[in-house]
Design an enzyme around this catalytic site. Structure first.
Site, PDB file in Angstrom:
ATOM      1  N   GLU A  32       0.884  -1.176   0.000  1.00 37.58           N
ATOM      2  CA  GLU A  32       0.000   0.000   0.000  1.00 37.58           C
ATOM      3  C   GLU A  32       0.914   1.216   0.000  1.00 37.58           C
ATOM      4  O   GLU A  32       1.471   1.581   1.042  1.00 37.58           O
ATOM      5  CB  GLU A  32      -0.899  -0.010   1.251  1.00 37.58           C
ATOM      6  CG  GLU A  32      -1.889  -1.171   1.314  1.00 37.58           C
ATOM      7  CD  GLU A  32      -3.080  -0.980   0.385  1.00 37.58           C
ATOM      8  OE1 GLU A  32      -3.181   0.066  -0.276  1.00 37.58           O
ATOM      9  OE2 GLU A  32      -3.914  -1.901   0.317  1.00 37.58           O
ATOM     10  N   CYS A  77      -1.950   9.507   2.473  1.00 37.88           N
ATOM     11  CA  CYS A  77      -1.532   8.909   1.199  1.00 37.88           C
ATOM     12  C   CYS A  77      -2.461   9.296   0.048  1.00 37.88           C
ATOM     13  O   CYS A  77      -2.026   9.401  -1.090  1.00 37.88           O
ATOM     14  CB  CYS A  77      -1.461   7.391   1.328  1.00 37.88           C
ATOM     15  SG  CYS A  77      -3.003   6.661   1.884  1.00 37.88           S
TER      16      CYS A  77
HETATM   17  P1  NAD Z   1       8.119   4.850   5.039  1.00 33.63           P
HETATM   18  O1  NAD Z   1       8.119   4.068   3.774  1.00 33.63           O
HETATM   19  O2  NAD Z   1       9.272   5.733   5.317  1.00 33.63           O
HETATM   20  O3  NAD Z   1       8.005   3.880   6.318  1.00 33.63           O
HETATM   21  C1  NAD Z   1       6.980   2.906   6.435  1.00 33.63           C
HETATM   22  C2  NAD Z   1       7.472   1.788   7.322  1.00 33.63           C
HETATM   23  O4  NAD Z   1       8.606   1.173   6.697  1.00 33.63           O
HETATM   24  C3  NAD Z   1       7.931   2.221   8.724  1.00 33.63           C
HETATM   25  O5  NAD Z   1       7.480   1.271   9.677  1.00 33.63           O
HETATM   26  C4  NAD Z   1       9.440   2.200   8.616  1.00 33.63           C
HETATM   27  O6  NAD Z   1      10.082   1.864   9.825  1.00 33.63           O
HETATM   28  C5  NAD Z   1       9.693   1.119   7.595  1.00 33.63           C
HETATM   29  N1  NAD Z   1      10.929   1.356   6.845  1.00 33.63           N
HETATM   30  C6  NAD Z   1      11.549   2.540   6.594  1.00 33.63           C
HETATM   31  N2  NAD Z   1      12.672   2.352   5.862  1.00 33.63           N
HETATM   32  C7  NAD Z   1      12.765   1.019   5.665  1.00 33.63           C
HETATM   33  C8  NAD Z   1      13.708   0.190   4.974  1.00 33.63           C
HETATM   34  N3  NAD Z   1      14.773   0.697   4.376  1.00 33.63           N
HETATM   35  N4  NAD Z   1      13.476  -1.140   4.948  1.00 33.63           N
HETATM   36  C9  NAD Z   1      12.400  -1.663   5.538  1.00 33.63           C
HETATM   37  N5  NAD Z   1      11.458  -0.937   6.211  1.00 33.63           N
HETATM   38  C10 NAD Z   1      11.653   0.386   6.271  1.00 33.63           C
HETATM   39  O7  NAD Z   1       6.738   5.649   5.034  1.00 33.63           O
HETATM   40  P2  NAD Z   1       6.204   6.687   6.115  1.00 33.63           P
HETATM   41  O8  NAD Z   1       6.998   7.937   6.029  1.00 33.63           O
HETATM   42  O9  NAD Z   1       6.011   6.034   7.429  1.00 33.63           O
HETATM   43  O10 NAD Z   1       4.732   6.951   5.530  1.00 33.63           O
HETATM   44  C11 NAD Z   1       4.493   7.841   4.487  1.00 33.63           C
HETATM   45  C12 NAD Z   1       4.375   7.158   3.150  1.00 33.63           C
HETATM   46  O11 NAD Z   1       3.447   6.094   3.235  1.00 33.63           O
HETATM   47  C13 NAD Z   1       3.837   8.078   2.076  1.00 33.63           C
HETATM   48  O12 NAD Z   1       4.499   7.823   0.871  1.00 33.63           O
HETATM   49  C14 NAD Z   1       2.376   7.690   1.983  1.00 33.63           C
HETATM   50  O13 NAD Z   1       1.779   8.005   0.745  1.00 33.63           O
HETATM   51  C15 NAD Z   1       2.444   6.223   2.224  1.00 33.63           C
HETATM   52  N6  NAD Z   1       1.184   5.714   2.736  1.00 33.63           N
HETATM   53  C16 NAD Z   1       0.435   4.883   1.949  1.00 33.63           C
HETATM   54  C17 NAD Z   1      -0.802   4.444   2.407  1.00 33.63           C
HETATM   55  C18 NAD Z   1      -1.681   3.538   1.609  1.00 33.63           C
HETATM   56  O14 NAD Z   1      -2.626   2.978   2.180  1.00 33.63           O
HETATM   57  N7  NAD Z   1      -1.450   3.347   0.323  1.00 33.63           N
HETATM   58  C19 NAD Z   1      -1.244   4.847   3.655  1.00 33.63           C
HETATM   59  C20 NAD Z   1      -0.442   5.689   4.423  1.00 33.63           C
HETATM   60  C21 NAD Z   1       0.778   6.112   3.952  1.00 33.63           C
END
Ligand code: NAD
Length: 469
Positions: free
Chosen positions: A215, A249
């Site tokens: 997602e 998002c």
């Molecule tokens: P992110 O991708 O930075 O982090 C998400 C999760 O991934 C966190 O738990 C983080 O610890 C983990 N993570 C970070 N780096 C990682 C790595 N290198 N390897 C493995 N895991 C890692 O996202 P965020 O800043 O927490 O959230 C914002 C983003 O999420 C935006 O792009 C937003 O559009 C998206 N989002 C999508 C939805 C959806 O339902 N499609 C919903 C909410 C947010």
């Protein structure tokens, strides 16, 4: 895996050993778990959830109720009503060539799942998919975001009050904890977060051939046609964009407005923002802050980069580093090459462009990746249908924004760069379920007559099968 991460391996092994016990629980037993979870979120821990989110980034308690708690409760209610039918064996037809057998689809839990959630709706986007995972009979390791520590702590408290570690557990930590978790051969990984990290997750999953739901995010465009009702359009866009101060998002990311109504539309956006958040917007308690210094600096940098490239602020623009407050900010003349248009905004800035023919926004949208959400504000049905048929998007909402997420009967998810797989309701249940096909041979069928050694007669039977069955 090094010594400091040994506990991750131990928990994973414990879940592996327990997966068949969890999966064997009846629909009634799974519903008991969902009811307990519902009570914990709706009643027992509700105040603690509200305080956690307020402490993490000043989220108003009413917004917590509406956007964090309500969607999870409605997911649980739907699962409680429908789980019996979702989980039941599904009979399918048998072709004449297979006469003598019967076939059905057996729904079984995938097994041990990993659920990685983001910070922007920590409760909603952790417990929402968890409801589907529990309904489908899986064990789950949850890795919430490190950016909302109070929310992660309450998620952990709720889960450890309801489940043993060998069924559902929360493992907190920075990205490197996710990296360690991703080395393990999970049966399914459900990831919500950025597109960049989504690619890392997919690469790691490929090593173990774990199935995935991604997602992701991206840029969600809005098209405002001249046939739109501008009062409700402005109200619904301001609400959709500035709930969580753009850190959503599916938040409107940029707007194409018909040139004939641009001036009136901007005026209505201005009055709506003032009506929602008052004259001193930076002090409004109804507007969330930017989650942390990094994201605040990112938003400021993106705004400055747009201004350096010729953009002009129409509304807002002020921000306050001490509190991470940032005004709803509308801009025009934003260069398509600036950071604001090449990256997901995920904050309070909202660029506005104009069009004279709807072909122009359609062309731009199709050239720039497939959005998670595409919004259309119009009364003209021909315009609406043209936009739908000539673009692709994960979700579309007509004459409103963001609310498509709240209908658990609709699949939620992106397409390609904005995501893979769907969540919510039956779609979420299916994501955590293996649809196992079962064919039971009851008595001899025609196939038995055409087994080797082949002959002219058997070839005739094969020809008849190809032609008629
Ligand atoms: P992110 O991708 O930075 O982090 C998400 C999760 O991934 C966190 O738990 C983080 O610890 C983990 N993570 C970070 N780096 C990682 C790595 N290198 N390897 C493995 N895991 C890692 O996202 P965020 O800043 O927490 O959230 C914002 C983003 O999420 C935006 O792009 C937003 O559009 C998206 N989002 C999508 C939805 C959806 O339902 N499609 C919903 C909410 C947010």
């Amino acid at each position: 895996m090094d010594q400091s991460y040994q506990f991750i391996q131990e928990i994973f092994n414990a879940q592996l050993a327990n997966q068949y016990t969890v999966a064997s629980k009846s629909v009634l037993e799974r519903k008991v778990k969902l009811r307990k979870l519902k009570k914990a979120i709706e009643i027992t821990f509700r105040e603690e959830i509200r305080s956690a989110l307020f402490n993490d980034y000043g989220k108003h308690p009413s917004e917590v109720d509406l956007i964090e708690i309500y969607p999870v409760i409605s997911e649980i209610k739907l699962a409680l009503r429908k789980l019996g039918s979702w989980a039941a064996n599904e009979k399918v037809k048998t072709p004449l060539s297979l006469i003598g057998s019967k076939s059905y689809i057996h729904k079984e839990a995938k097994g041990v799942c990993l659920l990685i959630s983001p910070w922007n709706f920590p409760i909603n986007l952790t417990f929402g998919p968890l409801v589907s995972a529990i309904a489908a009979g899986n064990t789950v390791i949850i890795k919430p975001s490190e950016h909302t520590p109070n929310s992660s702590a309450i998620i952990k408290k709720i889960i450890s009050s309801l489940f043993n570690e060998n069924e559902i557990v929360v493992i907190e930590g920075e990205a490197e904890v996710s990296t360690k978790l991703l080395e393990l051969p999970f049966h399914h990984i459900f990831f919500t977060g950025s597109t960049a990290v989504g690619k890392i997750v997919m690469t790691a999953a490929a090593k173990n051939l774990s199935s995935i739901t991604l997602e992701l995010g991206g840029k969600s465009p809005v098209i405002v046609d001249k046939s739109a009702n501008l009062d409700v359009t402005a109200k619904r866009i301001v609400w959709g964009k500035y709930t969580n101060n753009g850190q959503v998002c599916i938040a409107p990311d940029y707007i194409f407005v018909h040139e004939d109504v641009k001036v009136a539309f901007i005026e209505k956006m201005k009055t709506t923002i003032e009506k929602f958040y008052g004259k001193n917007v930076l002090e409004s308690i109804d507007l969330s802050k930017i989650v942390n210094q990094n994201h605040f600096d990112r938003a400021v940098k993106s705004l400055n980069n747009a201004l350096e490239n010729g953009a002009k602020v129409l509304i807002g623009g002020k921000n306050e580093p001490q509190s991470n407050a940032f005004e709803p900010t509308l801009l025009e003349n934003v260069s398509y090459n600036s950071e604001m248009m090449t990256q997901e905004i995920f904050g309070p800035c909202l660029p506005i462009f104009t069009f004279s023919s709807v072909n122009a926004p359609i062309k731009y949208i199709c050239k720039n990746g497939r959005p998670l959400a595409l919004y259309v504000f119009a009364k003209n049905e021909k315009v609406i249908q043209k936009i739908i048929s000539e673009t692709r998007a994960g979700t579309t909402c007509i004459n409103n924004s963001n609310v498509q997420f709240s209908n658990p009967n609709l699949p939620f998810g992106g397409i390609n760069n904005s995501g893979i797989g769907k969540s919510h309701g039956k779609f979420g249940f299916d994501e955590f379920t293996n649809a196992r096909s079962i064919l039971k041979q009851r008595f001899s069928g025609p196939l038995e007559f055409i087994m080797p050694p082949y002959s002219g007669f058997k070839q005739k039977l094969i020809d008849l099968t190809i032609k008629w069955f």
